[in-house]
Design a protein around this motif. Structure first.
Motif, PDB file in Angstrom:
ATOM      1  N   TYR A  76       0.836  -1.208   0.000  1.00  0.00           N
ATOM      2  CA  TYR A  76       0.000   0.000   0.000  1.00  0.00           C
ATOM      3  C   TYR A  76       0.861   1.243   0.000  1.00  0.00           C
ATOM      4  O   TYR A  76       0.364   2.353   0.151  1.00  0.00           O
ATOM      5  CB  TYR A  76      -0.949  -0.025   1.215  1.00  0.00           C
ATOM      6  N   ASP A  77       2.200   1.054  -0.150  1.00  0.00           N
ATOM      7  CA  ASP A  77       3.122   2.191  -0.108  1.00  0.00           C
ATOM      8  C   ASP A  77       3.854   2.277  -1.442  1.00  0.00           C
ATOM      9  O   ASP A  77       4.832   1.559  -1.675  1.00  0.00           O
ATOM     10  CB  ASP A  77       4.121   1.984   1.042  1.00  0.00           C
ATOM     11  N   GLU A  78       3.359   3.126  -2.323  1.00  0.00           N
ATOM     12  CA  GLU A  78       3.879   3.196  -3.694  1.00  0.00           C
ATOM     13  C   GLU A  78       5.325   3.665  -3.762  1.00  0.00           C
ATOM     14  O   GLU A  78       5.973   3.546  -4.788  1.00  0.00           O
ATOM     15  CB  GLU A  78       3.002   4.152  -4.519  1.00  0.00           C
ATOM     16  N   THR A  79       5.845   4.214  -2.648  1.00  0.00           N
ATOM     17  CA  THR A  79       7.237   4.701  -2.708  1.00  0.00           C
ATOM     18  C   THR A  79       8.218   3.581  -2.340  1.00  0.00           C
ATOM     19  O   THR A  79       9.411   3.728  -2.512  1.00  0.00           O
ATOM     20  CB  THR A  79       7.446   5.859  -1.702  1.00  0.00           C
ATOM     21  N   PHE A  80       7.683   2.455  -1.818  1.00  0.00           N
ATOM     22  CA  PHE A  80       8.599   1.422  -1.304  1.00  0.00           C
ATOM     23  C   PHE A  80       9.342   0.703  -2.422  1.00  0.00           C
ATOM     24  O   PHE A  80       8.722   0.251  -3.400  1.00  0.00           O
ATOM     25  CB  PHE A  80       7.835   0.384  -0.475  1.00  0.00           C
ATOM     26  N   LYS A  81      10.663   0.600  -2.303  1.00  0.00           N
ATOM     27  CA  LYS A  81      11.485  -0.229  -3.190  1.00  0.00           C
ATOM     28  C   LYS A  81      12.776  -0.556  -2.459  1.00  0.00           C
ATOM     29  O   LYS A  81      13.097   0.099  -1.453  1.00  0.00           O
ATOM     30  CB  LYS A  81      11.754   0.506  -4.502  1.00  0.00           C
ATOM     31  N   LEU A  82      13.494  -1.581  -2.929  1.00  0.00           N
ATOM     32  CA  LEU A  82      14.775  -1.947  -2.309  1.00  0.00           C
ATOM     33  C   LEU A  82      15.836  -2.033  -3.391  1.00  0.00           C
ATOM     34  O   LEU A  82      15.573  -2.584  -4.459  1.00  0.00           O
ATOM     35  CB  LEU A  82      14.653  -3.321  -1.617  1.00  0.00           C
ATOM     36  N   GLY A 123      19.776  -3.315  -4.498  1.00  0.00           N
ATOM     37  CA  GLY A 123      20.925  -4.159  -4.150  1.00  0.00           C
ATOM     38  C   GLY A 123      20.583  -5.347  -3.268  1.00  0.00           C
ATOM     39  O   GLY A 123      21.427  -5.897  -2.585  1.00  0.00           O
ATOM     40  N   VAL A 124      19.309  -5.784  -3.318  1.00  0.00           N
ATOM     41  CA  VAL A 124      18.918  -6.953  -2.510  1.00  0.00           C
ATOM     42  C   VAL A 124      18.663  -8.121  -3.446  1.00  0.00           C
ATOM     43  O   VAL A 124      18.074  -7.929  -4.511  1.00  0.00           O
ATOM     44  CB  VAL A 124      17.641  -6.637  -1.687  1.00  0.00           C
ATOM     45  N   GLY A 125      19.118  -9.328  -3.063  1.00  0.00           N
ATOM     46  CA  GLY A 125      18.830 -10.511  -3.887  1.00  0.00           C
ATOM     47  C   GLY A 125      20.086 -11.083  -4.502  1.00  0.00           C
ATOM     48  O   GLY A 125      21.031 -10.352  -4.799  1.00  0.00           O
ATOM     49  N   ASP A 126      20.057 -12.421  -4.712  1.00  0.00           N
ATOM     50  CA  ASP A 126      21.261 -13.096  -5.244  1.00  0.00           C
ATOM     51  C   ASP A 126      21.135 -13.371  -6.737  1.00  0.00           C
ATOM     52  O   ASP A 126      21.975 -14.003  -7.343  1.00  0.00           O
ATOM     53  CB  ASP A 126      21.487 -14.420  -4.476  1.00  0.00           C
ATOM     54  N   GLN A 127      20.025 -12.932  -7.349  1.00  0.00           N
ATOM     55  CA  GLN A 127      19.894 -13.066  -8.812  1.00  0.00           C
ATOM     56  C   GLN A 127      19.433 -11.718  -9.370  1.00  0.00           C
ATOM     57  O   GLN A 127      18.580 -11.068  -8.761  1.00  0.00           O
ATOM     58  CB  GLN A 127      18.848 -14.136  -9.164  1.00  0.00           C
ATOM     59  N   ASP A 128      20.003 -11.325 -10.494  1.00  0.00           N
ATOM     60  CA  ASP A 128      19.696 -10.011 -11.074  1.00  0.00           C
ATOM     61  C   ASP A 128      18.199  -9.744 -11.187  1.00  0.00           C
ATOM     62  O   ASP A 128      17.721  -8.681 -10.793  1.00  0.00           O
ATOM     63  CB  ASP A 128      20.315  -9.894 -12.479  1.00  0.00           C
ATOM     64  N   ASP A 129      17.461 -10.747 -11.681  1.00  0.00           N
ATOM     65  CA  ASP A 129      16.026 -10.514 -11.916  1.00  0.00           C
ATOM     66  C   ASP A 129      15.285 -10.214 -10.611  1.00  0.00           C
ATOM     67  O   ASP A 129      14.383  -9.376 -10.578  1.00  0.00           O
ATOM     68  CB  ASP A 129      15.404 -11.745 -12.601  1.00  0.00           C
ATOM     69  N   TYR A 130      15.712 -10.871  -9.515  1.00  0.00           N
ATOM     70  CA  TYR A 130      15.046 -10.606  -8.223  1.00  0.00           C
ATOM     71  C   TYR A 130      15.396  -9.191  -7.766  1.00  0.00           C
ATOM     72  O   TYR A 130      14.569  -8.462  -7.233  1.00  0.00           O
ATOM     73  CB  TYR A 130      15.501 -11.603  -7.165  1.00  0.00           C
ATOM     74  N   THR A 131      16.668  -8.790  -7.990  1.00  0.00           N
ATOM     75  CA  THR A 131      17.120  -7.459  -7.562  1.00  0.00           C
ATOM     76  C   THR A 131      16.353  -6.385  -8.329  1.00  0.00           C
ATOM     77  O   THR A 131      15.873  -5.406  -7.747  1.00  0.00           O
ATOM     78  CB  THR A 131      18.635  -7.315  -7.812  1.00  0.00           C
ATOM     79  N   VAL A 132      16.183  -6.611  -9.652  1.00  0.00           N
ATOM     80  CA  VAL A 132      15.455  -5.650 -10.494  1.00  0.00           C
ATOM     81  C   VAL A 132      13.992  -5.585 -10.059  1.00  0.00           C
ATOM     82  O   VAL A 132      13.393  -4.504  -9.996  1.00  0.00           O
ATOM     83  CB  VAL A 132      15.566  -6.023 -11.994  1.00  0.00           C
ATOM     84  N   LEU A 133      13.434  -6.752  -9.698  1.00  0.00           N
ATOM     85  CA  LEU A 133      12.030  -6.783  -9.248  1.00  0.00           C
ATOM     86  C   LEU A 133      11.861  -5.870  -8.040  1.00  0.00           C
ATOM     87  O   LEU A 133      10.956  -5.029  -7.986  1.00  0.00           O
ATOM     88  CB  LEU A 133      11.642  -8.223  -8.878  1.00  0.00           C
ATOM     89  N   LEU A 134      12.790  -5.967  -7.069  1.00  0.00           N
ATOM     90  CA  LEU A 134      12.668  -5.167  -5.839  1.00  0.00           C
ATOM     91  C   LEU A 134      12.944  -3.683  -6.106  1.00  0.00           C
ATOM     92  O   LEU A 134      12.380  -2.808  -5.453  1.00  0.00           O
ATOM     93  CB  LEU A 134      13.605  -5.711  -4.756  1.00  0.00           C
ATOM     94  N   GLU A 135      13.804  -3.408  -7.095  1.00  0.00           N
ATOM     95  CA  GLU A 135      14.090  -1.990  -7.431  1.00  0.00           C
ATOM     96  C   GLU A 135      12.882  -1.347  -8.115  1.00  0.00           C
ATOM     97  O   GLU A 135      12.684  -0.142  -8.050  1.00  0.00           O
ATOM     98  CB  GLU A 135      15.319  -1.906  -8.347  1.00  0.00           C
ATOM     99  N   ASN A 136      12.069  -2.186  -8.755  1.00  0.00           N
ATOM    100  CA  ASN A 136      10.876  -1.679  -9.459  1.00  0.00           C
ATOM    101  C   ASN A 136       9.595  -2.071  -8.734  1.00  0.00           C
ATOM    102  O   ASN A 136       8.539  -2.186  -9.368  1.00  0.00           O
ATOM    103  CB  ASN A 136      10.855  -2.239 -10.892  1.00  0.00           C
ATOM    104  N   TYR A 137       9.714  -2.267  -7.412  1.00  0.00           N
ATOM    105  CA  TYR A 137       8.566  -2.756  -6.655  1.00  0.00           C
ATOM    106  C   TYR A 137       7.305  -1.892  -6.785  1.00  0.00           C
ATOM    107  O   TYR A 137       6.185  -2.411  -6.797  1.00  0.00           O
ATOM    108  CB  TYR A 137       8.932  -2.985  -5.185  1.00  0.00           C
ATOM    109  N   LYS A 149       5.963  -0.850  -9.308  1.00  0.00           N
ATOM    110  CA  LYS A 149       5.159  -1.377 -10.432  1.00  0.00           C
ATOM    111  C   LYS A 149       4.268  -2.528  -9.950  1.00  0.00           C
ATOM    112  O   LYS A 149       3.124  -2.653 -10.364  1.00  0.00           O
ATOM    113  CB  LYS A 149       6.075  -1.864 -11.562  1.00  0.00           C
ATOM    114  N   VAL A 150       4.852  -3.366  -9.047  1.00  0.00           N
ATOM    115  CA  VAL A 150       4.082  -4.485  -8.486  1.00  0.00           C
ATOM    116  C   VAL A 150       2.975  -3.918  -7.591  1.00  0.00           C
ATOM    117  O   VAL A 150       1.821  -4.355  -7.634  1.00  0.00           O
ATOM    118  CB  VAL A 150       5.003  -5.432  -7.669  1.00  0.00           C
ATOM    119  N   THR A 151       3.327  -2.897  -6.796  1.00  0.00           N
ATOM    120  CA  THR A 151       2.355  -2.281  -5.877  1.00  0.00           C
ATOM    121  C   THR A 151       1.174  -1.692  -6.641  1.00  0.00           C
ATOM    122  O   THR A 151       0.016  -1.889  -6.259  1.00  0.00           O
ATOM    123  CB  THR A 151       3.063  -1.191  -5.051  1.00  0.00           C
ATOM    124  N   ARG A 152       1.466  -0.996  -7.756  1.00  0.00           N
ATOM    125  CA  ARG A 152       0.363  -0.400  -8.524  1.00  0.00           C
ATOM    126  C   ARG A 152      -0.498  -1.486  -9.160  1.00  0.00           C
ATOM    127  O   ARG A 152      -1.730  -1.389  -9.174  1.00  0.00           O
ATOM    128  CB  ARG A 152       0.922   0.544  -9.591  1.00  0.00           C
TER     129      ARG A 152
END
Ligand code: IN0
Length: 396
Positions: A110-116, A118-132, A134-137
């Protein structure tokens, strides 16, 4: 692919299945672009489906065959769970921040500003969290009934994961509780989504014991199969009350794969996982929508095939034992009805029975568990299904 074809050379039906999947898969083929590049040129929804295709190839195909609005809800659910898992798994994440974040994670949808970053051991997971965002919306575009299910499961799972940061898996109860948090809750959440969508009976969401067993069968299979990988990653999920009966240290099995105690411990854990088969079969027999059924049944037949492959198999202690790609393809193509599931579980349970060593310390337990599975297949019990249908009629 060629290696896979070669390995299935003696199994023509597997070759045929692999080619069929390859053709079908073209539709869902992950784009050649990196997820990072895609993040710049896609809508929130397109990005989420691209991320799904990147993180779990074969399973993404099955998700995308679900009924329309249910498909979006499951896609978001899968990505939210993947994000939780990525935070939990990241050993570099500062512990004093990780556990409070996991307990709070349900609020992040419920927090559209939230993202992380440099987290994750695979690039795709890291990119997912950096673009979180998009998932929230995409999450916020879902029907409120789907949002409630996803955030409720997220709340329970995040707190369960954080609880286990302080405690180890000693007893079978600890083992079942840990698997409930990371996989049983996924089953309970999916049942909630299936009922909310109307694709399945309204009462399915209340079948928490059966839904939980679906998750425990998958998760315990992964934990047994991933012994070697987890040992090297300093992750321990095997319950110490079990393995301590067969060795002083958990790495004894890796050092002595052919010692009788090693496969005895492995067989003990496979027998424990088989405990969940009757409930899983009962759950699948309740499903009425064919697309939902295949979405649920395919991972289950993969799991029983994996259990049959790892049973009494010392290679589990020195590497990653996986079923042939061809067999996986065949199971995907040929799993359409409950009879297909009964057939697969019957054949693969018989394979375990054939491998059962007469001198195995758990011989009687394992044999009894397999007999129970055969009896469940022989005598499917439709009592729960009839009850749910009657409830449905009354509530309409
Ligand atoms: C899943 C489950 C899953 C699917 C259908 C019904 C379920 C009911 C209860 C619990 C989980 C259920 O399926 C996937 C399958 C998957 O991801 N397979 C991977 C291979 C692999 O071994 O990882 C693939 O690429 O094919 C699954 O394993 N999990 C999962 C996660 C989210 C959702 Cl929504 C559904 C992971 C887990 C931990 C078992 C729950």
């Amino acid at each position: 692919m060629l290696k896979d074809l070669y390995q299935s050379a003696l199994f023509p039906s597997e070759i045929k299945a692999m080619l069929k999947i390859k053709m079908e898969g073209q539709k869902f083929a992950p784009s050649k672009q990196s997820l990072e590049e895609l993040a710049l040129v896609t809508t929130d929804k397109e990005f989420c489906y691209s991320a799904l295709n990147k993180v779990s190839r074969s399973f993404a195909m099955v998700i995308q065959q679900l009924p329309e609005d249910l498909k979006d809800a499951v896609c978001v659910f899968y990505l939210v769970l993947r994000a939780l898992d990525t935070v939990e798994d990241d050993m570099k994440f500062p512990e004093d921040k990780k556990w409070p974040l996991l307990r709070e994670f349900h609020k992040k949808s419920y927090d559209e500003t939230f993202k992380l970053s440099g987290v994750g051991d695979q690039d795709d997971y890291t990119v997912l969290l950096e673009n979180y965002p998009k998932v929230t919306r995409f999450f916020q575009s879902l029907h409120p009934s789907y949002q409630y299910v996803i955030s409720d499961i997220c709340y329970k799972m995040g707190n369960g994961m954080a609880d286990f940061s302080e405690k180890k898996v000693h007893t079978i109860e600890d083992y079942d509780l840990y698997c409930y948090y990371v996989a049983g809750l996924v089953g309970i959440g999916l049942s909630g989504l299936f009922s909310a969508s109307g694709a399945e009976l309204a009462g399915l969401k209340d079948q928490t014991k059966l839904s939980n067993s679906m998750g425990l069968l998958l998760q315990k299979t992964n934990i047994i199969r991933d012994y070697c990988e987890d040992l090297h990653g300093d992750r321990v999920f095997w319950p110490s009350d079990v393995w301590k009966r067969y060795a002083e240290d958990l790495d004894f099995f890796h050092k002595n794969p052919h010692h009788p105690n090693s496969v005895a411990c492995l067989n003990h854990l496979v027998t424990d996982a088989l405990r969940h088969v009757p409930d899983a079969l009962a759950y699948m027999s309740l499903l009425r929508n064919k697309k939902v059924f295949r979405f649920c049944a395919i991972p289950q037949v993969m799991a029983i095939a994996t259990l049959a492959k790892v049973y009494n198999n010392p290679l589990v202690f020195t590497g990653n034992v996986k079923i042939r790609k061809g067999l996986a393809a065949k199971l995907m193509v040929e799993t359409n009805t409950m009879d297909d599931v009964y057939e697969a579980f019957d054949q693969l349970s018989r394979e375990i029975l054939r491998k059962l060593p007469a001198n195995d310390p758990n011989y009687h337990n394992t044999k009894a568990q397999l007999e129970t599975i055969f009896a469940t297949i022989e005598e499917p019990n439709n009592m729960i299904k009839d009850l749910l249908i009657k409830e449905e009629k009354v509530s309409v």
